[in-house]
Design an enzyme around this catalytic site. Structure first.
Site, PDB file in Angstrom:
ATOM      1  N   HIS A 234       0.729  -1.022   0.101  1.00 44.67           N
ATOM      2  CA  HIS A 234      -0.110   0.047  -0.076  1.00 44.67           C
ATOM      3  C   HIS A 234       0.939   1.117  -0.019  1.00 44.67           C
ATOM      4  O   HIS A 234       1.994   1.278   0.819  1.00 44.67           O
ATOM      5  CB  HIS A 234      -1.013   0.040   1.157  1.00 44.67           C
ATOM      6  CG  HIS A 234      -1.725  -1.124   1.336  1.00 44.67           C
ATOM      7  ND1 HIS A 234      -2.747  -1.614   0.543  1.00 44.67           N
ATOM      8  CD2 HIS A 234      -1.665  -2.257   2.229  1.00 44.67           C
ATOM      9  CE1 HIS A 234      -3.502  -2.869   1.143  1.00 44.67           C
ATOM     10  NE2 HIS A 234      -2.464  -3.370   2.046  1.00 44.67           N
ATOM     11  N   HIS A 238       0.709  11.883  -0.247  1.00 43.27           N
ATOM     12  CA  HIS A 238       0.288  13.230   0.086  1.00 43.27           C
ATOM     13  C   HIS A 238      -0.631  13.721  -1.089  1.00 43.27           C
ATOM     14  O   HIS A 238      -0.098  13.830  -2.053  1.00 43.27           O
ATOM     15  CB  HIS A 238       1.566  14.019   0.395  1.00 43.27           C
ATOM     16  CG  HIS A 238       1.162  15.603   0.436  1.00 43.27           C
ATOM     17  ND1 HIS A 238      -0.237  15.858   1.300  1.00 43.27           N
ATOM     18  CD2 HIS A 238       1.563  16.616  -0.153  1.00 43.27           C
ATOM     19  CE1 HIS A 238      -0.031  17.496   1.120  1.00 43.27           C
ATOM     20  NE2 HIS A 238       0.546  17.741   0.041  1.00 43.27           N
ATOM     21  N   ASN A 271      -6.832  18.954  -0.416  1.00 43.29           N
ATOM     22  CA  ASN A 271      -5.506  18.790   0.083  1.00 43.29           C
ATOM     23  C   ASN A 271      -5.809  19.228   1.821  1.00 43.29           C
ATOM     24  O   ASN A 271      -5.816  20.239   2.029  1.00 43.29           O
ATOM     25  CB  ASN A 271      -4.581  19.804  -0.371  1.00 43.29           C
ATOM     26  CG  ASN A 271      -3.148  19.612   0.112  1.00 43.29           C
ATOM     27  OD1 ASN A 271      -3.117  19.107   1.237  1.00 43.29           O
ATOM     28  ND2 ASN A 271      -2.284  20.289  -0.585  1.00 43.29           N
TER      29      ASN A 271
END
Length: 341
Positions: A234, A238, A271
């Site tokens: 996995h 970001h 974000n």
């Protein structure tokens, strides 16, 4: 200021309350509190606000990390790791967030308006332990933290800067060279990370390619990019933007299943800065599941310019259902993204 404090309280007090309830840990059992928030750093500190709200012990060690950008979540984890090496038989609470209320840009400079379009409110709380009794119930074991900082490079240092525009309005300016600099930071980071996580076959291929390129010249042979899919099950990228995820997918030759969790996080939450890698991990746990022994790579970029990696190994089967991902429709996301390639 009061609205910004309220935002922090709503996001982070809730996250801390949830993690303490899930683990059954009392606030007075915590030995260290680490909070990272890049742009909002009031007095008393955010870590002190958490200690006050949860009435923690007076001997708790607390740290407040500011100005370190979107990769500060891994910096906080690294600091927690170091504290656990010093403090025996204790818990470290890590809280990652960014504050939007006080940092919205109200000017007209295009390069400073981009953060308004990307950043959203978010936060996450994690509890790390070095207690023997927690080994059987902990989700993950921290294997490696690799931090890369290009602050000596002026272009890298100035590619993400908080400043005032010509009218004196404060905001964060993003440089056009940001993606190129992120690529340089990524290469430096994975050069250090590779020998720690890659199988020996990939390391040998990389070393052979490097030797041939030095002998024949770098222009006559392309550099070999190791297959990091052999090292991790996995990847939590970001969510700095769609371009960031696309570029990492391309540079590391990742398949869609590796980047889908990051795309889903960007699609649903935008974000959320340093906490984004935890939203991605929550998606993986909720929608895919993690098997015992799976290796998880968290990869984040931040101002400075930094590229940081954290590697975790799952101690058990994990299929927790996180409320952040309730009723998420992956097919709808795929259809929406297909309409805006």
């Amino acid at each position: 200021m009061s609205d910004a404090r309220w935002e922090f309280e709503q996001v982070c007090f809730t996250a801390v309350r949830d993690v303490l309830a899930k683990t059954g840990v009392h606030p007075r059992q915590i030995g260290c509190v680490i909070v990272n928030c890049s742009l909002f750093n009031p007095t008393p500190s955010l870590s002190a606000m958490i200690m006050n709200h949860f009435k923690m012990s007076s001997n708790v060690i607390n740290y407040n990390l500011g100005g370190m950008g979107c990769s500060a979540g891994i910096v906080a984890v690294d600091l927690a790791r170091q504290m656990l090496q010093l403090l025996p038989n204790t818990y470290v609470l890590v809280v990652s967030t960014e504050n939007i209320t006080q940092n919205w840009y109200f000017g007209n400079t295009k390069s400073m308006l981009i953060p308004n379009c990307l950043f959203r409110v978010g936060g996450a709380a994690m509890l790390l332990s070095n207690k023997r009794m927690d080994a059987w119930r902990s989700k993950y074991e921290l294997q490696h933290v690799v931090r890369t900082h290009l602050a000596a490079n002026d272009a890298a240092f100035n590619c993400v800067v908080e400043q005032e525009d010509a009218e004196g309005t404060r905001g964060v300016k993003l440089s056009k060279e940001l993606m190129a600099i992120a690529g340089e930071a990524l290469k430096a980071n994975i050069t250090t990370l590779g020998p720690l996580v890659l199988p020996i076959s990939e390391q040998m291929l990389f070393a052979a390619n490097l030797l041939v390129r030095k002998t024949l010249g770098k222009k006559r042979m392309r550099p070999y990019i190791p297959d990091f899919k052999l090292a991790f099950e996995h990847v939590c990228i970001h969510t700095g933007g769609r371009g960031v995820i696309d570029e990492i997918e391309k540079q590391l030759s990742l398949t869609p299943e590796y980047v889908d969790p990051s795309r889903a996080t960007l699609y649903r939450f935008g974000n959320v800065s340093s906490s984004s890698i935890w939203y991605v991990l929550a998606y993986i746990e909720s929608c895919k599941g993690v098997c015992k022994g799976d290796r998880v790579w968290q990869l984040a970029f931040g101002s400075g310019f930094k590229c940081n990696s954290a590697v975790w190994r799952a101690n058990r089967r994990i299929s927790d259902k996180h409320s952040a991902w309730d009723l998420f429709d992956h097919d709808k996301m795929a259809a929406d993204l297909a309409q805006h390639p």
